[in-house]
Write an enzyme that holds these catalytic residues in place. Structure first.
Site, PDB file in Angstrom:
ATOM      1  N   GLY A 123       0.824  -1.203   0.000  1.00  0.00           N
ATOM      2  CA  GLY A 123       0.000   0.000   0.000  1.00  0.00           C
ATOM      3  C   GLY A 123       0.860   1.255   0.000  1.00  0.00           C
ATOM      4  N   SER A 124       0.350   2.297   0.640  1.00  0.00           N
ATOM      5  CA  SER A 124       0.954   3.623   0.486  1.00  0.00           C
ATOM      6  C   SER A 124       2.298   3.807   1.178  1.00  0.00           C
ATOM      7  CB  SER A 124      -0.026   4.688   0.984  1.00  0.00           C
ATOM      8  OG  SER A 124      -1.174   4.728   0.160  1.00  0.00           O
ATOM      9  N   THR A 125       2.690   2.911   2.094  1.00  0.00           N
ATOM     10  CA  THR A 125       4.041   3.035   2.657  1.00  0.00           C
ATOM     11  C   THR A 125       5.092   2.880   1.559  1.00  0.00           C
ATOM     12  OG1 THR A 125       4.010   0.679   3.222  1.00  0.00           O
ATOM     13  CG2 THR A 125       3.392   2.238   4.957  1.00  0.00           C
ATOM     14  N   LYS A 146       5.013   4.255  -1.253  1.00  0.00           N
ATOM     15  CA  LYS A 146       5.158   5.523  -1.979  1.00  0.00           C
ATOM     16  C   LYS A 146       6.447   6.258  -1.627  1.00  0.00           C
ATOM     17  CE  LYS A 146       0.161   6.169  -2.458  1.00  0.00           C
ATOM     18  NZ  LYS A 146      -1.052   6.861  -1.963  1.00  0.00           N
TER      19      LYS A 146
END
Length: 648
Positions: free
Chosen positions: A293-295, A297
């Site tokens: 997920g967004s980690t 990014k």
């Protein structure tokens, strides 16, 4: 033909020559056996007669970084009997039963078995030292005293999956016990005796005693204090959210040392046989793979800044979706964020903005950075059972795969990979090799035999880029999706993650892994902390990493930094107020008070604070959160009790 006297004489001579030749050959053979083969034959005979009674070396201890014992071997004597050597079994059974506290018939049955060795003990193989001395004093031929060891865990279940387990033969099976088995196990010794085929002692033969040697101690990088903070938070998260699994890691980014590693479900290493095999065989922190997920990014942002593809002040318009190869990928916010800077893109964890960064980088460049940051291969941590993770092959990456990878979907990573990648941002751009062993220590003298030095794998980004990324991540915590990780006085930088879980090629509705990875202080990080919670079920909040995982990492960092004596700073970004923010209150100092005094002080402070008590004793010796820290009104303050009043 007539046999004449001459013929008979010749035959006699030939017969005598043959006889003399045969006798000479026999003498030569005997001489060869005696002179040449004697040592070999003697050794073969001794090998047939030899009986070894094993003596175990004491297995080395496992220590934390400060020398606190996490597990050690408590040894106790064991009575071993060679049944064939015990002549008067009835008399021996009566004497031994009296000393060992066993039924006479049970001892007699054991001594009557057709086995090389039998163990004599009530219920177990271990007896007391006094019993061992009494058995020695009996002087019964064929009865011997050996030593058996049992692992003891002073901190109970703490760090169970890191420590690992041992089997009945003193061998390491999982964790550090397996990885460093040759260091911990020591050398076996023996009592050697010589016996006939029926087991009776050979006459005029003595015993050979080869003492066992103890194993060496293994000192870990784990810190008991920080490990306890982490396990406390996991325990509370399990109680509050009833997840399927959870894992957390705390790292020193400058050295790659792992200061804490914990998982749920866990197990009791003293009784590991009572738990499902996957709880003690699989260390989720290094084995489990899932979409981050967004980690993830953080990698895309680092690559784009390093390659000069973006300036954080550049503008981006988010209408709520991004069109890629005929697919409309939505932003988590209905209607989108509209016009925003790329710093806002990071703060808001805006998927369309990160898709744009992925397109600017291109698949070759983005995936080269992903691999540079350590994804797709093992980190090399000194624990067994590490996973690789899964990345798209470059020839399989089309526009859609590039887009989803840029915001952390479609790739599979391990928790330890994520920690080390963000650790590279924290330390100025160097990917470190993680390790949980700090040194090998002599068990007897306490002297360090070998140290494990920090290992730089490679540089992945420049120090300037790393500083930019940390500033952006600090803004995430102060003004964006990670505000629940904000700690007053400690500059926390971090990133939220909320990932759907795929099963049989499809995303399961309502099944998410929420996570948060943070570092502090943002200008010079001393710690990186990560938590991932699989399939939480909150009662009063949405399933987002910022809502569930961020406050947990905030507490871990706050407690750990205070524990390490890291001073607070007023230089960080102030927290941006939000309309639904809970009012913040300052935590009073309860340390040194009695429990009743602390409860009255909490009420007198005017803040809506509840207290949770851990430990026993008349005084508060530690509190979490620390005095002076600002927390949401209604928070719980944990009070740790002890018998000695702290100074001051």
């Amino acid at each position: 033909m007539r046999v004449t006297r001459g013929i008979m004489r010749r035959r006699f001579v030939l017969l005598m020559l043959g006889l003399i030749t045969a006798i000479a050959a026999l003498i030569a053979r005997l001489a060869y056996i005696q002179a040449v083969q004697s040592p070999w034959l003697t050794q073969r005979a001794y090998d047939l007669w030899r009986r070894d009674i094993p003596l175990e070396g004491k297995r080395g201890s496992i220590l934390d970084r400060n020398g606190k014992v996490l597990t050690y071997t408590a040894t106790a004597p064991t009575v071993i009997a060679v049944p064939r050597q015990v002549r008067d079994k009835d008399a021996a059974a009566a004497k031994l039963a009296s000393v060992l506290g066993m039924p006479v018939q049970k001892v007699r049955d054991l001594l009557g078995r057709n086995q090389l060795l039998v163990y004599l003990a009530p219920g177990d193989r271990r007896i007391t030292e006094a019993q061992a001395e009494a058995v020695r004093a009996l002087g019964i031929p064929g009865v011997y005293i050996s030593e058996k060891g049992k692992r003891v865990y002073p901190f109970g279940t703490l760090a169970a999956q890191v420590l690992g387990i041992t089997g009945t033969d003193n061998q390491g099976i999982t964790g550090i016990e397996k990885q460093y088995d040759s260091v911990l196990e020591g050398e076996r010794g023996s009592i050697t005796l010589f016996a006939q085929a029926n087991g009776e002692r050979m006459p005029d033969t003595g015993e050979q005693y080869v003492p066992a040697s103890d194993g060496q101690d293994v000192q870990l990088t784990l810190d008991v204090g920080i490990q306890q903070f982490v396990e406390r938070e996991i325990e509370q998260a399990v109680a509050e959210y009833t997840p399927d699994r959870a894992t957390a890691i705390v790292e020193d980014p400058k050295t790659g040392e792992i200061l804490a590693m914990a998982n749920y479900p866990s197990f009791d290493p003293s009784h590991w046989q009572d738990f499902p095999p996957n709880t003690y065989n699989q260390n989720l922190a290094i084995w489990q793979t899932f979409e981050p997920g967004s980690t993830f990014k953080v990698v895309t942002l680092s690559a784009a800044l390093q390659e000069g593809k973006v300036n954080l002040n550049d503008r981006f318009y988010d209408p709520g979706y991004y069109e890629v190869a005929g697919h409309r990928i939505k932003c988590w916010k209905a209607g989108g964020h509209g016009s925003e800077s790329f710093l806002n893109v990071v703060e808001n964890s805006c998927n369309p903005g990160f898709i744009a960064l992925g397109e600017r980088l291109g698949k070759e460049t983005l995936f080269s950075y992903i691999r540079k940051f350590g994804f797709g291969s093992k980190t090399g941590i000194d624990l067994p059972g590490e996973g690789n993770g899964i990345l798209f092959k470059l020839n399989q990456v089309g526009p859609l795969e590039l887009a989803t990878t840029a915001f952390g979907q479609g790739v599979s990573v391990t928790p330890i990979q994520q920690v080390m990648a963000v650790g590279a941002v924290a330390n100025g751009g160097l990917l470190m090799q993680p390790h949980v062993v700090k040194a090998i220590v002599d068990h007897e003298t306490g002297e360090v035999v070998k140290t494990v030095d920090p290992t730089v794998v490679r540089r992945v980004i420049s120090t300037q880029t790393a500083a930019q990324v940390r500033q952006a991540l600090e803004s995430v915590v102060a003004r964006g999706s990670g505000t629940n990780a904000y700690v007053d006085g400690y500059r926390v930088a971090g990133k939220t993650g909320t990932a759907q879980v795929a099963k049989n090629g499809r995303y399961e509705p309502g099944h998410y892994i929420v996570s948060f990875i943070g570092m502090a202080p943002a200008d010079d990080p001393k710690l990186v902390a990560y938590i991932a919670i699989d399939n939480p079920h909150p009662q009063d909040r949405p399933v987002f990493g910022g809502q569930i995982a961020a406050p947990i990492v905030g507490r871990i960092l706050a407690d750990s930094l205070a524990y390490l004596g890291v001073p607070k700073s007023a230089q960080g970004l102030p927290k941006k107020p939000r309309w639904n923010d809970t009012p913040m209150v300052e935590v009073p100092n309860f340390v040194g008070m009695t429990l009743d005094q602390a409860k009255r002080a909490a009420l007198a402070s005017g803040a809506q604070l509840s207290t949770e008590v851990q430990g026993k004793g008349p005084y508060v010796i530690w509190q979490s959160p620390q005095a002076g820290q600002k927390v949401p009104d209604g928070s719980t303050v944990r009070l740790y009790l002890g018998n000695v009043k702290p100074p001051g």
